[in-house]
Design an enzyme around this catalytic site. Structure first.
Site, PDB file in Angstrom:
ATOM      1  N   SER A  82       0.630  -1.395  -0.126  1.00  0.00           N
ATOM      2  CA  SER A  82       0.385   0.228   0.742  1.00  0.00           C
ATOM      3  C   SER A  82       0.509   0.544   0.337  1.00  0.00           C
ATOM      4  O   SER A  82       0.075   2.157   0.211  1.00  0.00           O
ATOM      5  CB  SER A  82      -1.532   0.321   1.406  1.00  0.00           C
ATOM      6  OG  SER A  82      -2.424  -1.173   0.795  1.00  0.00           O
ATOM      7  N   LYS A  85       0.168   4.280  -2.757  1.00  0.00           N
ATOM      8  CA  LYS A  85      -0.338   4.843  -2.433  1.00  0.00           C
ATOM      9  C   LYS A  85      -0.492   6.595  -2.183  1.00  0.00           C
ATOM     10  O   LYS A  85      -1.417   7.444  -2.366  1.00  0.00           O
ATOM     11  CB  LYS A  85      -1.510   4.334  -1.114  1.00  0.00           C
ATOM     12  CG  LYS A  85      -2.495   3.504  -1.524  1.00  0.00           C
ATOM     13  CD  LYS A  85      -3.654   3.093   0.110  1.00  0.00           C
ATOM     14  CE  LYS A  85      -4.260   1.541  -0.661  1.00  0.00           C
ATOM     15  NZ  LYS A  85      -4.891   0.871   0.912  1.00  0.00           N
ATOM     16  N   SER A 141      -5.656   3.330   5.599  1.00  0.00           N
ATOM     17  CA  SER A 141      -5.793   2.613   4.173  1.00  0.00           C
ATOM     18  C   SER A 141      -6.717   2.327   3.100  1.00  0.00           C
ATOM     19  O   SER A 141      -6.128   0.913   2.939  1.00  0.00           O
ATOM     20  CB  SER A 141      -4.025   1.276   4.765  1.00  0.00           C
ATOM     21  OG  SER A 141      -3.192   0.980   2.641  1.00  0.00           O
TER      22      SER A 141
END
Length: 317
Positions: A82, A85, A141
């Site tokens: 993640s 992101k 997240s």
């Protein structure tokens, strides 16, 4: 300066002592022995590298001075989970219109359910601003928030991922490829990848934006209930935020292939340091945080007892 080792000290003495004896002409053996036994003062220096870092790949960069401090396998291609992101957030912030409202679609909820992904628990039908979705994506997240942003700014997530890769190339991230908008392991576990060096390049760019710095520095963010939707409170997955002095945030990451990762930044004494640890552990999520703390302590020449936000306050990612 580094502390001289035994071999270096012996070399220094070998040069100094005979020269002194030769100039005196009548120096005795006992006098020479006395000189040899005298301690030679040496400066205490910082170690050449931080100790005890478990990460397979890492990079530590002095953002204030504009120089690399330490690396480990900085160009090894690895999935980053993640942390992906971060690029999604950068593109959205650059595009602007953060007050724009996005209606949460059922496909966003179905997506996180399908992959068992971390989420912001966005309610279908709610209208949430882009700015709020940035918090929903970067703090807990939320893959549902990432999907909503990519879908809206692509247009369509496939178009958005193309923009992510184009931005990576423009930044000189030569060893990075984004397969999706959130770092989940599809279409394969290693389809998306990057390097420690490239992630530092990305972080250096993202941290230039006030909105990005504001979002990633928040330990929690609350959206009050309105006619257009529910109330939400999102908490960070960065367990050093608010506990490690000077921590500025950035982003956690985890998949089975990526292991536990952390892209981070801190500021002490008017000096900002950015770092990343990739695959600190595949079993213990705490190791990425202790890795980061050790690296930062080394950079700042300090020792900080590591305290982590309790797991009850965060979602693993």
């Amino acid at each position: 300066m580094r502390r001289l080792g035994v071999a270096s000290m012996a070399l220094a003495l070998a040069v100094v002592v005979p020269a002194t004896a030769a100039s005196a002409g009548s120096t005795t053996r006992s006098q020479v022995r006395s000189q040899v036994l005298q301690p030679v003062a040496q400066p205490v220096a910082t170690a050449a590298a931080p100790a005890g870092i478990a990460a397979k790949s890492a990079y530590l960069y002095d953002y204030t001075k504009g120089k690399t401090l330490w690396t480990r396998s900085p160009d090894t291609k690895l999935p980053v989970g993640s942390i992906t992101k971060t690029m999604t957030a950068l593109l959205v912030i650059k595009a602007g219109h953060l007050d724009r409202k996005i209606t949460i679609s059922k496909k966003y909820a179905d997506y996180v359910k399908k992959y068992g992904a971390s989420q912001a628990y966005l309610a279908v039908g709610d209208q949430v601003t882009v700015g709020q979705l940035l918090y929903a994506m970067m703090l807990p997240s939320g893959c549902d928030a990432a999907y909503a942003l990519a879908d809206s700014y692509g247009p369509g997530w496939t178009g958005f991922v193309k923009k992510m890769n184009a931005q990576a190339q423009a930044l000189g991230m030569k060893n990075t490829h984004y397969a999706n908008f959130d770092g989940l392991p599809w279409p394969t576990a290693t389809a998306g990848y990057s390097t420690a060096r490239d992630q530092i390049t990305l972080a250096r760019t993202a941290m230039k934006y006030t909105t990005f710095r504001t979002v990633v520095a928040k330990a929690s963010y609350t959206v009050t209930k309105t006619a257009g939707g529910h109330s939400y409170t999102w908490k960070t997955t960065n367990r050093l935020l608010g506990t490690y002095p000077g921590m500025l945030g950035i982003k956690t990451g985890h998949t089975n292939a990526a292991g536990y990762c952390l892209l981070f930044a801190a500021r002490r004494s008017s000096r900002t340091v950015i770092g990343v640890v990739l695959n600190s552990s595949v079993t213990d999520e705490k190791v990425r945080f202790t890795d980061a703390a050790k690296a930062l302590d080394w950079a700042y020449n300090t020792h900080t007892p590591v305290q982590l936000l309790p797991l009850s306050r965060v979602a693993l990612d």
